[in-house]
Design a protein around this motif. Structure first.
Motif, short mmCIF file in Angstrom:
data_model
loop_
_atom_site.label_atom_id
_atom_site.label_comp_id
_atom_site.label_asym_id
_atom_site.label_seq_id
_atom_site.Cartn_x
_atom_site.Cartn_y
_atom_site.Cartn_z
N ARG A 181 0.84 -1.21 0.00
CA ARG A 181 0.00 0.00 0.00
C ARG A 181 0.87 1.26 0.00
NH1 ARG A 181 -4.14 -2.51 4.31
NH2 ARG A 181 -5.73 -3.23 2.82
N GLN A 182 1.90 1.25 0.82
CA GLN A 182 2.79 2.40 0.90
C GLN A 182 3.51 2.63 -0.44
OE1 GLN A 182 6.05 1.96 3.66
NE2 GLN A 182 6.43 4.17 3.73
N LEU A 183 4.03 1.58 -1.04
CA LEU A 183 4.72 1.70 -2.33
C LEU A 183 3.79 2.20 -3.43
CD1 LEU A 183 6.94 -1.52 -2.34
CD2 LEU A 183 7.71 0.84 -2.08
N VAL A 184 2.59 1.67 -3.48
CA VAL A 184 1.63 2.09 -4.51
C VAL A 184 1.26 3.56 -4.32
CG1 VAL A 184 -0.76 1.79 -5.30
CG2 VAL A 184 0.71 -0.21 -4.96
N GLN A 185 1.00 3.96 -3.09
CA GLN A 185 0.63 5.35 -2.84
C GLN A 185 1.79 6.29 -3.16
OE1 GLN A 185 -1.32 5.85 1.00
NE2 GLN A 185 -2.45 3.95 0.69
N GLN A 186 3.01 5.92 -2.80
CA GLN A 186 4.18 6.75 -3.13
C GLN A 186 4.32 6.89 -4.65
OE1 GLN A 186 7.25 4.46 -1.13
NE2 GLN A 186 7.45 6.01 0.48
N THR A 187 4.12 5.80 -5.37
CA THR A 187 4.22 5.82 -6.83
C THR A 187 3.19 6.77 -7.42
OG1 THR A 187 5.09 3.57 -6.90
CG2 THR A 187 4.05 4.40 -8.91
N LEU A 188 1.95 6.69 -6.95
CA LEU A 188 0.90 7.56 -7.49
C LEU A 188 1.15 9.02 -7.12
CD1 LEU A 188 -0.48 4.85 -8.10
CD2 LEU A 188 -2.62 5.97 -7.54
N LEU A 189 1.61 9.27 -5.92
CA LEU A 189 1.90 10.65 -5.53
C LEU A 189 3.00 11.24 -6.40
CD1 LEU A 189 1.65 10.40 -1.64
CD2 LEU A 189 0.13 11.68 -3.17
N GLU A 190 4.00 10.44 -6.71
CA GLU A 190 5.09 10.91 -7.58
C GLU A 190 4.56 11.23 -8.99
OE1 GLU A 190 8.61 12.41 -8.30
OE2 GLU A 190 8.07 11.60 -6.34
N HIS A 191 3.73 10.35 -9.52
CA HIS A 191 3.17 10.59 -10.86
C HIS A 191 2.13 11.70 -10.84
CE1 HIS A 191 5.21 7.62 -13.31
NE2 HIS A 191 5.26 6.91 -12.21
N GLY A 192 1.52 11.92 -9.70
CA GLY A 192 0.55 13.01 -9.57
C GLY A 192 1.18 14.39 -9.61
N LYS A 193 2.50 14.46 -9.43
CA LYS A 193 3.20 15.75 -9.51
C LYS A 193 3.36 16.23 -10.94
CE LYS A 193 6.03 14.88 -5.41
NZ LYS A 193 7.41 14.63 -4.94
N HIS A 194 3.26 15.30 -11.91
CA HIS A 194 3.44 15.67 -13.31
C HIS A 194 2.18 16.36 -13.82
CE1 HIS A 194 6.23 11.94 -13.33
NE2 HIS A 194 6.85 13.00 -12.87
N ALA A 237 0.30 18.90 -20.05
CA ALA A 237 1.05 19.90 -20.81
C ALA A 237 0.22 21.09 -21.28
CB ALA A 237 1.72 19.23 -22.01
N TYR A 238 -1.08 20.89 -21.51
CA TYR A 238 -1.91 21.95 -22.11
C TYR A 238 -3.18 22.16 -21.29
CZ TYR A 238 1.03 20.44 -25.98
OH TYR A 238 2.10 20.08 -26.74
N GLY A 239 -3.79 23.32 -21.49
CA GLY A 239 -5.11 23.57 -20.94
C GLY A 239 -5.16 23.71 -19.44
N ASP A 240 -6.38 23.66 -18.94
CA ASP A 240 -6.68 23.78 -17.52
C ASP A 240 -7.08 22.40 -17.01
OD1 ASP A 240 -7.25 24.73 -15.00
OD2 ASP A 240 -9.24 25.48 -15.56
N VAL A 241 -6.07 21.57 -16.75
CA VAL A 241 -6.30 20.16 -16.40
C VAL A 241 -5.74 19.89 -15.01
CG1 VAL A 241 -5.83 17.78 -17.05
CG2 VAL A 241 -6.23 19.50 -18.83
N GLU A 242 -6.58 19.33 -14.17
CA GLU A 242 -6.20 18.95 -12.82
C GLU A 242 -5.71 17.51 -12.80
OE1 GLU A 242 -8.37 18.47 -8.45
OE2 GLU A 242 -9.50 19.21 -10.16
N VAL A 243 -4.66 17.25 -12.06
CA VAL A 243 -4.16 15.89 -11.87
C VAL A 243 -4.68 15.42 -10.51
CG1 VAL A 243 -2.14 14.40 -11.73
CG2 VAL A 243 -2.09 16.43 -13.20
N GLN A 244 -5.46 14.35 -10.52
CA GLN A 244 -6.04 13.84 -9.28
C GLN A 244 -5.41 12.49 -8.93
OE1 GLN A 244 -10.28 13.53 -9.85
NE2 GLN A 244 -10.57 15.75 -9.82
N THR A 245 -4.98 12.35 -7.68
CA THR A 245 -4.56 11.04 -7.18
C THR A 245 -5.70 10.53 -6.32
OG1 THR A 245 -3.43 12.12 -5.33
CG2 THR A 245 -2.08 11.49 -7.22
N ILE A 246 -6.14 9.33 -6.61
CA ILE A 246 -7.31 8.76 -5.96
C ILE A 246 -6.90 7.50 -5.21
CG2 ILE A 246 -9.62 7.82 -6.34
CD1 ILE A 246 -9.63 9.54 -8.97
N PHE A 247 -7.13 7.50 -3.90
CA PHE A 247 -6.78 6.35 -3.06
C PHE A 247 -8.06 5.80 -2.42
CE2 PHE A 247 -2.44 8.37 -1.76
CZ PHE A 247 -1.98 8.23 -3.05
N ASP A 248 -8.44 4.60 -2.74
CA ASP A 248 -9.50 3.89 -2.04
C ASP A 248 -8.80 2.83 -1.19
OD1 ASP A 248 -11.53 2.26 -1.12
OD2 ASP A 248 -12.49 2.00 -3.07
N THR A 249 -8.41 3.21 0.01
CA THR A 249 -7.61 2.33 0.85
C THR A 249 -8.42 1.19 1.47
OG1 THR A 249 -7.87 3.86 2.71
CG2 THR A 249 -5.89 4.10 1.35
#
Length: 111
Positions: free
Chosen positions: A8-21, A24-36
């Motif tokens: 769980r910790q590894l998966v959440q860390q991975t998603l949080l890291e990818h959620g920082k990206h 490239a265009y427009g008004d787009v929100e990056v959402q990290t979703i955790f259903d623990t």
């Protein structure tokens, strides 16, 4: 730390890291979703790219029966290899986006 908590910790860390990206265009929100409670995890793009509505899952990982299931990987990164580098056994990683009959040809678990 038990295996499930570690995964769980590894998966959440991975998603949080990818959620920082950022998109490239427009008004787009990056959402990290955790259903623990049910162990479903996603990174999703939501918003507007010009006049086009965008809703796209970039990364989807589940934990089922003590294994990490990569359901979708829309990134350029080899997420499964990253998990192996972090100590996850190949037998505990399933490439869910491959059909079941093809998984036996990967270096990961079949299910």
């Amino acid at each position: 730390m038990d295996k499930l908590a570690k995964y769980r910790q590894l998966v959440q860390q991975t998603l949080l890291e990818h959620g920082k990206h950022k998109y490239a265009y427009g008004d787009v929100e990056v959402q990290t979703i955790f259903d623990t409670e049910r162990d479903h995890y996603q990174v999703v793009y939501v918003g507007w790219d010009g006049e086009n509505w965008l809703h796209s899952c970039i990364l989807h990982i589940d934990i089922k029966d003590g294994k990490i299931w990569l359901q979708w990987n829309g990134t350029e990164d080899d997420i499964a290899a990253d998990f192996v580098e972090q100590g996850v056994s190949r037998e505990d990683i399933v490439l869910g986006f491959h059909p079941p009959y093809m998984r036996k040809f990967t270096k990961y678990a079949v299910g």
